[in-house]
Design a protein around this motif. Structure first.
Motif, PDB file in Angstrom:
ATOM      1  N   THR A  17       0.786  -1.322   0.240  1.00 47.89           N
ATOM      2  CA  THR A  17      -0.015   0.042   0.025  1.00 47.89           C
ATOM      3  C   THR A  17       0.991   1.288   0.085  1.00 47.89           C
ATOM      4  O   THR A  17       0.463   2.259  -0.613  1.00 47.89           O
ATOM      5  CB  THR A  17      -1.066  -0.006   1.182  1.00 47.89           C
ATOM      6  OG1 THR A  17      -1.705  -1.168   1.345  1.00 47.89           O
ATOM      7  CG2 THR A  17      -1.753   1.321   1.215  1.00 47.89           C
ATOM      8  N   ASP A  18       2.083   1.132   0.675  1.00 47.27           N
ATOM      9  CA  ASP A  18       2.711   2.440   1.165  1.00 47.27           C
ATOM     10  C   ASP A  18       3.855   2.741  -0.077  1.00 47.27           C
ATOM     11  O   ASP A  18       4.659   3.626   0.093  1.00 47.27           O
ATOM     12  CB  ASP A  18       3.336   2.569   2.254  1.00 47.27           C
ATOM     13  CG  ASP A  18       4.235   0.941   2.366  1.00 47.27           C
ATOM     14  OD1 ASP A  18       4.106   0.249   1.915  1.00 47.27           O
ATOM     15  OD2 ASP A  18       5.298   1.351   3.168  1.00 47.27           O
ATOM     16  N   VAL A  19       3.915   1.874  -1.264  1.00 41.65           N
ATOM     17  CA  VAL A  19       4.878   2.156  -2.052  1.00 41.65           C
ATOM     18  C   VAL A  19       4.336   2.120  -3.779  1.00 41.65           C
ATOM     19  O   VAL A  19       3.180   1.674  -4.068  1.00 41.65           O
ATOM     20  CB  VAL A  19       5.997   1.051  -2.155  1.00 41.65           C
ATOM     21  CG1 VAL A  19       6.733   1.152  -0.782  1.00 41.65           C
ATOM     22  CG2 VAL A  19       5.454  -0.318  -2.172  1.00 41.65           C
ATOM     23  N   GLU A  20       5.325   2.574  -4.442  1.00 38.73           N
ATOM     24  CA  GLU A  20       4.960   2.532  -6.217  1.00 38.73           C
ATOM     25  C   GLU A  20       6.293   1.757  -6.549  1.00 38.73           C
ATOM     26  O   GLU A  20       7.444   1.537  -6.080  1.00 38.73           O
ATOM     27  CB  GLU A  20       5.179   3.650  -6.789  1.00 38.73           C
ATOM     28  CG  GLU A  20       4.221   4.606  -6.558  1.00 38.73           C
ATOM     29  CD  GLU A  20       4.511   6.156  -7.066  1.00 38.73           C
ATOM     30  OE1 GLU A  20       4.234   6.253  -8.412  1.00 38.73           O
ATOM     31  OE2 GLU A  20       4.877   7.033  -6.396  1.00 38.73           O
ATOM     32  N   ARG A  48       9.624   3.429  -4.843  1.00 45.39           N
ATOM     33  CA  ARG A  48       9.712   4.703  -4.034  1.00 45.39           C
ATOM     34  C   ARG A  48       8.251   4.727  -2.837  1.00 45.39           C
ATOM     35  O   ARG A  48       7.429   4.149  -3.504  1.00 45.39           O
ATOM     36  CB  ARG A  48       9.747   5.952  -5.089  1.00 45.39           C
ATOM     37  CG  ARG A  48       8.297   6.161  -5.639  1.00 45.39           C
ATOM     38  CD  ARG A  48       8.669   7.519  -6.680  1.00 45.39           C
ATOM     39  NE  ARG A  48       7.445   7.624  -7.220  1.00 45.39           N
ATOM     40  CZ  ARG A  48       7.283   8.706  -8.157  1.00 45.39           C
ATOM     41  NH1 ARG A  48       8.430   9.484  -8.471  1.00 45.39           N
ATOM     42  NH2 ARG A  48       6.320   8.913  -9.020  1.00 45.39           N
ATOM     43  N   GLY A  49       8.503   5.417  -2.033  1.00 50.22           N
ATOM     44  CA  GLY A  49       7.463   5.613  -1.168  1.00 50.22           C
ATOM     45  C   GLY A  49       8.201   6.087   0.241  1.00 50.22           C
ATOM     46  O   GLY A  49       9.405   6.178   0.618  1.00 50.22           O
ATOM     47  N   GLY A  50       7.289   6.335   1.245  1.00 48.55           N
ATOM     48  CA  GLY A  50       7.664   6.863   2.595  1.00 48.55           C
ATOM     49  C   GLY A  50       8.554   5.981   3.303  1.00 48.55           C
ATOM     50  O   GLY A  50       9.058   6.286   4.242  1.00 48.55           O
ATOM     51  N   VAL A  51       8.605   4.539   2.962  1.00 51.11           N
ATOM     52  CA  VAL A  51       9.216   3.529   3.810  1.00 51.11           C
ATOM     53  C   VAL A  51      10.557   3.363   3.309  1.00 51.11           C
ATOM     54  O   VAL A  51      11.611   2.885   3.891  1.00 51.11           O
ATOM     55  CB  VAL A  51       8.525   2.235   3.565  1.00 51.11           C
ATOM     56  CG1 VAL A  51       8.792   1.402   2.086  1.00 51.11           C
ATOM     57  CG2 VAL A  51       9.021   1.174   4.639  1.00 51.11           C
TER      58      VAL A  51
END
Length: 513
Positions: free
Chosen positions: A337-340, A362-365
């Motif tokens: 859910t939190d990435v592309e 990429r993403g907030g993680v």
């Protein structure tokens, strides 16, 4: 956002509920854990002279005090450096020196090696052994208030094998780890304070990362007795601590599946087994599903994006009527859910479905970067995407299948082994002129390390080659097999063609990822 605020909050809200358990016994309630964390944090700041941003390394086997030390470091505004306790002393030395850790918390089993390193390394100022008088001193220190930390402040240096053969410290921030925890709730499981997490795998890696969302929700962290987790032990712990989840390498899942104690057993208390870190044979997975039911979830990730790239949910595993179910069980699932997630060519252009290329995310993680390595950081995070080095392809549905391992990395029993480390150790033998190390499919370990060796004409006993490795690297990295050859295959530029060597070993079985 300081992750240690979870412990402080539960210390007030869930005061008498268990927070840490050793086997079936409560080690600490949440109020006790909060008090211990604040006291140890005070000791690290006042007695050890540490300041926010300083690094504290943890070198110990799984035990309740591990989490006390980790959350105390965060409470004090410090950066935790969990070190794989199975590493060779020289490998531990590299991590301690590279991270600049000033304090090392260790246990009795590792204290001799760590204490020897204290004398050798200028960076290490103090070694605290658990249990012992130094640890007791920290516990009796005056508690300090929670240190304010921002989402971009470093929390965890995750040392993972990199493309150079030397470990690199992926800098995971408080924001990264919060996002990874929230992603767990979105894609794997909700968690309640009545649940539990079993730490049967190393806290320095997957088990530690998957323990975070459980601490965040107030679940109890359970530490099994030392040694491999067996079926009888698992059943005993399930009876005491229901709602249990745990992270496991595929080899651990396979061993539990074959454990007679679990045949027909009541597994009502078992919530989820998260597996990953290595390939799993489809036949082994089917047997595991027959034993455990729809309780398995797979993850694909790296230390640079803490175990959060794609996943096969419990629902995916249970959907045996899907026309491509068997094929999907050999892939690594859908983006979390939190990435592309993209698959790109050499120019970083997105490729169409079905075309293999490098997996980028990429993403907030995604990590802030590699600790102290700006050039490697810029290369790996170029264009704002984490370049994993893994070759894969996405289908029309967005499902990811991996085709090759990152930069020849070998994953055996869930542990990363970079061939260059093994090759350099073998090249110290006086009769070894050239060597190439590859992974061979193994039904138990996922992959086994195999060395192709060119000698000066004198073929040394394998025991001597083993000793060359054991003197320099961790035991689990030692080759399981040696093949003596006249020369290594190379291309026009002299680069060893490791794919050709893997082909000599028979390649991958058709049902293995």
């Amino acid at each position: 956002m300081n992750l240690a605020s979870w412990v402080e909050r539960h210390g007030r809200r869930l005061r008498d509920r268990p927070a840490l358990a050793s086997g079936r016994d409560v080690h600490a309630t949440w109020s006790e854990l909060a008090a211990r964390v604040a006291a140890v944090a005070g000791g690290l700041r006042a007695d050890c002279g540490l300041e926010p941003g300083d690094r504290v390394a943890i070198v110990m086997d799984n035990r309740a005090e591990y989490l006390e030390a980790q959350y105390a470091a965060w409470h004090a505004g410090l950066v935790a450096v969990p070190v794989n306790a199975r590493l060779h002393r020289d490998e531990v030395a590299f991590v301690l020196e590279h991270s600049g850790a000033r304090v090392v918390v260790t246990d009795a089993a590792h204290a001799p090696d760590v204490s020897a390193l204290e004398e050798r390394l200028e960076t290490v100022e103090r070694v605290v052994v658990v249990p012992g008088p130094d640890w007791d001193g920290l516990l009796s220190a005056a508690p300090v208030a929670l240190t304010d930390r921002g989402a971009d402040d470093a929390a965890w240096l995750f040392y993972t094998s990199g493309t150079t053969g030397r470990p690199k410290g992926a800098t995971l921030t408080h924001g990264n780890l919060l996002m990874a925890s929230l992603s767990y709730y979105a894609d794997i499981d909700p968690v309640a304070a009545t649940d539990s997490v079993l730490h049967a795998a190393p806290l320095s890696h997957g088990s530690g990362l998957y323990g975070l969302p459980h601490v965040a929700r107030g679940a109890v962290s359970v530490f099994p007795p030392p040694g491999p987790l067996g079926g009888a032990t698992l059943l005993s712990l399930l009876a005491r601590w229901p709602g249990m989840s745990f992270f496991a390498a595929p080899i651990m899942v396979k061993r539990l599946t074959a454990d007679a104690a679990l045949a027909g057993a009541d597994l009502t208390g078992l919530r989820t087994i998260i597996y990953g870190g290595a390939p799993m044979y489809l036949a082994d997975l089917e047997q595991a599903l027959a034993t455990f039911g729809p309780r398995l979830a797979q993850i694909y990730g790296q230390g640079e994006t803490p175990m959060t790239i794609t996943g096969l949910s419990k629902t995916d595993h249970a959907d045996t009527d899907h026309p491509r179910w068997r094929q999907r069980m050999q892939g690594v699932g859908f983006p979390r859910t939190d990435v592309e997630v993209r698959v790109v060519d050499d120019a970083d252009r997105a490729l169409p479905p079905g075309e293999p290329g490098e997996v980028v995310v990429r993403g907030g993680v995604v990590m802030a970067g590699y600790w102290g390595q700006p050039e490697e950081t810029a290369e790996t995070l170029r264009g704002g995407w984490l370049h994993t080095g893994d070759v894969g392809s996405l289908d029309e549905d967005g499902f990811l299948t991996l085709h090759d391992r990152s930069k020849d990395l070998v994953i055996s029993g869930g542990m990363n082994i970079y061939p260059r480390e093994v090759e350099e150790a073998l090249l110290t033998h006086p009769h070894v002129e050239a060597v190439a190390v590859v992974g061979r499919p193994d039904p138990e370990w996922g992959e086994a390390v195999v060395a192709f060796v060119v000698t000066d004409g004198t073929e040394p006993p394998t025991a001597e080659l083993d000793r060359a490795c054991l003197d320099r690297i961790a035991r689990f990295k030692r080759p399981k097999d040696y093949h003596f050859v006249e020369s290594l295959p190379t291309n026009n530029y002299g680069k060893v063609l490791k794919r050709e060597l893997r082909d000599r070993l028979g390649g991958r079985p058709p049902e293995q990822r």
